[in-house]
Design an enzyme around this catalytic site. Structure first.
Site, PDB file in Angstrom:
ATOM      1  NE  ARG A 232     -25.213 -63.635 -89.093  1.00 30.05           N
ATOM      2  CZ  ARG A 232     -24.708 -62.596 -88.430  1.00 30.05           C
ATOM      3  NH1 ARG A 232     -25.437 -61.913 -87.584  1.00 30.05           N
ATOM      4  NH2 ARG A 232     -23.459 -62.209 -88.644  1.00 30.05           N
ATOM      5  CD  GLU A 261     -30.540 -59.384 -91.330  1.00 27.82           C
ATOM      6  OE1 GLU A 261     -29.458 -58.802 -91.549  1.00 27.82           O
ATOM      7  OE2 GLU A 261     -30.795 -59.936 -90.258  1.00 27.82           O
ATOM      8  CG  HIS A 279     -28.313 -57.060 -88.541  1.00 31.25           C
ATOM      9  ND1 HIS A 279     -28.128 -58.204 -89.259  1.00 31.25           N
ATOM     10  CD2 HIS A 279     -27.344 -57.078 -87.592  1.00 31.25           C
ATOM     11  CE1 HIS A 279     -27.100 -58.879 -88.783  1.00 31.25           C
ATOM     12  NE2 HIS A 279     -26.599 -58.208 -87.746  1.00 31.25           N
TER      13      HIS A 279
HETATM   14  P1  NAP Z   1     -19.764 -67.193 -79.632  1.00 30.73           P
HETATM   15  O1  NAP Z   1     -19.024 -66.696 -78.456  1.00 30.73           O
HETATM   16  O2  NAP Z   1     -19.075 -68.099 -80.588  1.00 30.73           O
HETATM   17  O3  NAP Z   1     -21.098 -67.906 -79.090  1.00 30.73           O
HETATM   18  C1  NAP Z   1     -21.918 -68.683 -79.894  1.00 30.73           C
HETATM   19  C2  NAP Z   1     -22.660 -69.672 -79.008  1.00 30.73           C
HETATM   20  O4  NAP Z   1     -23.575 -70.403 -79.822  1.00 30.73           O
HETATM   21  C3  NAP Z   1     -21.749 -70.662 -78.322  1.00 30.73           C
HETATM   22  O5  NAP Z   1     -21.972 -70.605 -76.939  1.00 30.73           O
HETATM   23  C4  NAP Z   1     -22.167 -72.021 -78.860  1.00 30.73           C
HETATM   24  O6  NAP Z   1     -22.253 -72.936 -77.781  1.00 30.73           O
HETATM   25  C5  NAP Z   1     -23.564 -71.766 -79.422  1.00 30.73           C
HETATM   26  N1  NAP Z   1     -23.821 -72.637 -80.565  1.00 30.73           N
HETATM   27  C6  NAP Z   1     -23.069 -72.813 -81.670  1.00 30.73           C
HETATM   28  N2  NAP Z   1     -23.613 -73.729 -82.461  1.00 30.73           N
HETATM   29  C7  NAP Z   1     -24.727 -74.166 -81.833  1.00 30.73           C
HETATM   30  C8  NAP Z   1     -25.713 -75.149 -82.142  1.00 30.73           C
HETATM   31  N3  NAP Z   1     -25.646 -75.896 -83.260  1.00 30.73           N
HETATM   32  N4  NAP Z   1     -26.737 -75.339 -81.276  1.00 30.73           N
HETATM   33  C9  NAP Z   1     -26.811 -74.616 -80.143  1.00 30.73           C
HETATM   34  N5  NAP Z   1     -25.893 -73.679 -79.789  1.00 30.73           N
HETATM   35  C10 NAP Z   1     -24.867 -73.469 -80.627  1.00 30.73           C
HETATM   36  O7  NAP Z   1     -20.292 -65.980 -80.507  1.00 30.73           O
HETATM   37  P2  NAP Z   1     -20.766 -64.517 -80.024  1.00 30.73           P
HETATM   38  O8  NAP Z   1     -19.622 -63.586 -80.081  1.00 30.73           O
HETATM   39  O9  NAP Z   1     -21.523 -64.650 -78.742  1.00 30.73           O
HETATM   40  O10 NAP Z   1     -21.770 -64.158 -81.229  1.00 30.73           O
HETATM   41  C11 NAP Z   1     -22.903 -64.970 -81.437  1.00 30.73           C
HETATM   42  C12 NAP Z   1     -23.628 -64.602 -82.694  1.00 30.73           C
HETATM   43  O11 NAP Z   1     -24.343 -63.384 -82.509  1.00 30.73           O
HETATM   44  C13 NAP Z   1     -22.785 -64.321 -83.944  1.00 30.73           C
HETATM   45  O12 NAP Z   1     -22.368 -65.513 -84.583  1.00 30.73           O
HETATM   46  C14 NAP Z   1     -23.717 -63.500 -84.806  1.00 30.73           C
HETATM   47  O13 NAP Z   1     -24.483 -64.349 -85.634  1.00 30.73           O
HETATM   48  C15 NAP Z   1     -24.627 -62.824 -83.790  1.00 30.73           C
HETATM   49  N6  NAP Z   1     -24.408 -61.360 -83.722  1.00 30.73           N
HETATM   50  C16 NAP Z   1     -25.433 -60.534 -84.064  1.00 30.73           C
HETATM   51  C17 NAP Z   1     -25.241 -59.171 -83.960  1.00 30.73           C
HETATM   52  C18 NAP Z   1     -26.343 -58.220 -84.302  1.00 30.73           C
HETATM   53  O14 NAP Z   1     -26.055 -57.092 -84.680  1.00 30.73           O
HETATM   54  N7  NAP Z   1     -27.604 -58.604 -84.180  1.00 30.73           N
HETATM   55  C19 NAP Z   1     -24.024 -58.641 -83.556  1.00 30.73           C
HETATM   56  C20 NAP Z   1     -23.006 -59.519 -83.222  1.00 30.73           C
HETATM   57  C21 NAP Z   1     -23.214 -60.896 -83.300  1.00 30.73           C
HETATM   58  P3  NAP Z   1     -21.825 -74.474 -77.938  1.00 30.73           P
HETATM   59  O15 NAP Z   1     -20.492 -74.453 -78.645  1.00 30.73           O
HETATM   60  O16 NAP Z   1     -21.787 -75.018 -76.560  1.00 30.73           O
HETATM   61  O17 NAP Z   1     -22.906 -75.078 -78.772  1.00 30.73           O
HETATM   62  C1  8YV Z   2     -22.766 -56.539 -87.882  1.00 33.74           C
HETATM   63  C2  8YV Z   2     -23.187 -58.824 -86.787  1.00 33.74           C
HETATM   64  O1  8YV Z   2     -23.817 -55.647 -88.018  1.00 33.74           O
HETATM   65  O2  8YV Z   2     -21.039 -59.075 -85.885  1.00 33.74           O
HETATM   66  C3  8YV Z   2     -22.023 -59.632 -86.384  1.00 33.74           C
HETATM   67  O3  8YV Z   2     -22.099 -60.860 -86.535  1.00 33.74           O
HETATM   68  O4  8YV Z   2     -24.191 -59.349 -87.164  1.00 33.74           O
HETATM   69  C4  8YV Z   2     -23.140 -57.349 -86.694  1.00 33.74           C
HETATM   70  O5  8YV Z   2     -22.268 -56.910 -85.694  1.00 33.74           O
HETATM   71  C5  8YV Z   2     -22.522 -57.162 -89.188  1.00 33.74           C
HETATM   72  O6  8YV Z   2     -21.745 -58.284 -89.198  1.00 33.74           O
HETATM   73  C6  8YV Z   2     -21.874 -56.137 -90.092  1.00 33.74           C
HETATM   74  O7  8YV Z   2     -22.496 -56.139 -91.279  1.00 33.74           O
END
Ligand code: NAP
Ligand code: 8YV
Length: 320
Positions: A232, A261, A279
């Site tokens: 993020r 964004e 994104h």
């Molecule tokens: P997840 O499995 O919940 O993983 C999040 C990780 O972040 C956990 O390992 C957690 O570890 C760590 N974390 C949480 N709070 C933290 C803190 N204060 N300091 C350091 N580490 C911290 O989630 P995910 O499915 O991998 O998704 C992660 C993120 O990717 C989403 O929340 C979203 O923002 C982003 N995302 C972006 C896209 C895109 O299109 N660019 C798509 C999908 C997701 P600990 O609990 O050990 O701290």
């Molecule tokens: C999506 C994401 O693009 O899953 C997330 O957290 O950032 C992306 O997969 C978004 O949430 C949909 O608008």
């Protein structure tokens, strides 16, 4: 279930609209001339919300829906939802984990390679006819680098598994050490940044992560350092990142997410040593379809009395 009112404030993919309209009394908020007035009108009867487009769900939003049972959100990150407030009111919140993990991890590795080997810049060079004059300048390399992952969750681990195949060393920082991973743990983010020369952020947006990638972290990453952000934009102090790139405190950055964004700072857009994506981490037809289906399935399961499929941590099921 046709008498159950489900509100969709902003448009979602057509198959989600069609499925929900086929099962529920779907209220299409975006078709109303005034969304706020519409929500005030229909609010007392709404039992479910299908959320796309990062609509902010806070106490003021929830106040409008006294009979609300569930918010089914599109995306795994739900930083725009006050899930703690929803939990206090007994409102279930669901997201779309797992179905997008591999897609986002693929994109992350692609963005890292594009950044270190300057793929978009090289493409622009060829199209501009410059290859006819001389070869593209030599680039930095992924060889011999150590990669640090901020947020070793589902996507972070999938990125790490892919990077193992590239023969680079991997380390991570999170709030807790994970016993079952073979990567070095750093209890502080600055400590991780000092130890690596690529920092990949896949951490969620939250009050705790707000701007934790700051000037100190960029100084620790150093002049050969590459920063990749697919988590993020709020996790980064964006002005500090722009300054670190401008002053060559770090080498370059590959960014899929930004603070405000779809607005991206003009300074970043003007820089040739960054790779910028709008994104698109999960944005393939297949993955967006799977995410949409999970939004639908959570609502169907909930209103069939079978509970949610993918509740967020703040609203566990069964309720404790
Ligand atoms: P997840 O499995 O919940 O993983 C999040 C990780 O972040 C956990 O390992 C957690 O570890 C760590 N974390 C949480 N709070 C933290 C803190 N204060 N300091 C350091 N580490 C911290 O989630 P995910 O499915 O991998 O998704 C992660 C993120 O990717 C989403 O929340 C979203 O923002 C982003 N995302 C972006 C896209 C895109 O299109 N660019 C798509 C999908 C997701 P600990 O609990 O050990 O701290
Ligand atoms: C999506 C994401 O693009 O899953 C997330 O957290 O950032 C992306 O997969 C978004 O949430 C949909 O608008």
């Amino acid at each position: 279930m046709h008498d159950i009112k489900v509100l969709m404030p902003a448009p979602m993919p057509p198959h989600v609209i069609d499925s929900l309209a086929g099962s529920f009394d779907l209220l299409k908020g975006w078709t109303a001339p005034d969304l706020q007035a519409f929500m005030g009108e229909v609010g007392p009867g709404v039992r479910g919300v299908a959320l796309g487009g990062h609509t902010r769900v806070d106490a003021a939003f929830l106040d409008r829906f006294p009979k609300l049972e569930i918010v089914s959100s599109f995306g795994v990150g739900y930083d725009y939802i006050d899930a703690g407030e929803a939990a206090r009111r007994g409102v279930m919140v669901t997201n779309t984990p797992d179905v997008l993990t591999d897609e986002v991890a693929d994109l992350t590795v692609g963005l890292l390679l594009a950044t270190v080997r300057q793929l978009p810049q090289a493409d622009r060079y060829l199209r501009a006819g410059k290859w006819l004059d001389k070869a593209y300048p030599l680039t930095a390399t992924l060889r011999g680098r150590k990669v640090g992952i901020l947020g070793l969750g589902r996507i972070g681990k999938a990125v790490a598994r892919r990077l193992e195949g590239f023969g680079v060393e991997i380390a991570y920082h999170g709030r807790t050490r994970q016993a079952d991973v073979p990567y070095a743990y750093y209890p502080t983010l600055v400590g991780l940044a000092e130890a690596v020369d690529v920092l990949v952020s896949v951490a969620p947006g939250s009050a705790e992560t707000n701007r934790i990638v700051n000037a100190e972290v960029f100084r620790a990453l150093g002049p050969t350092g590459i920063f990749v952000n697919v988590g993020r934009g709020s996790v980064v102090d964006e002005p500090a990142m722009v300054e670190a790139l401008r002053s060559k405190t770090i080498l370059s950055a590959g960014l899929d997410v930004f603070t405000d964004e779809p607005r991206v700072p003009a300074e970043l857009v003007g820089m040739d040593h960054v790779v910028l994506l709008p994104h698109v981490g999960s944005a393939s037809v297949e993955t967006r379809r799977a995410m949409g289906q999970l939004v639908v399935d959570n609502l169907l399961s909930w209103f069939a009395g079978k509970g949610p499929l993918t509740p967020v941590a703040e609203t566990p099921w069964p309720r404790s």
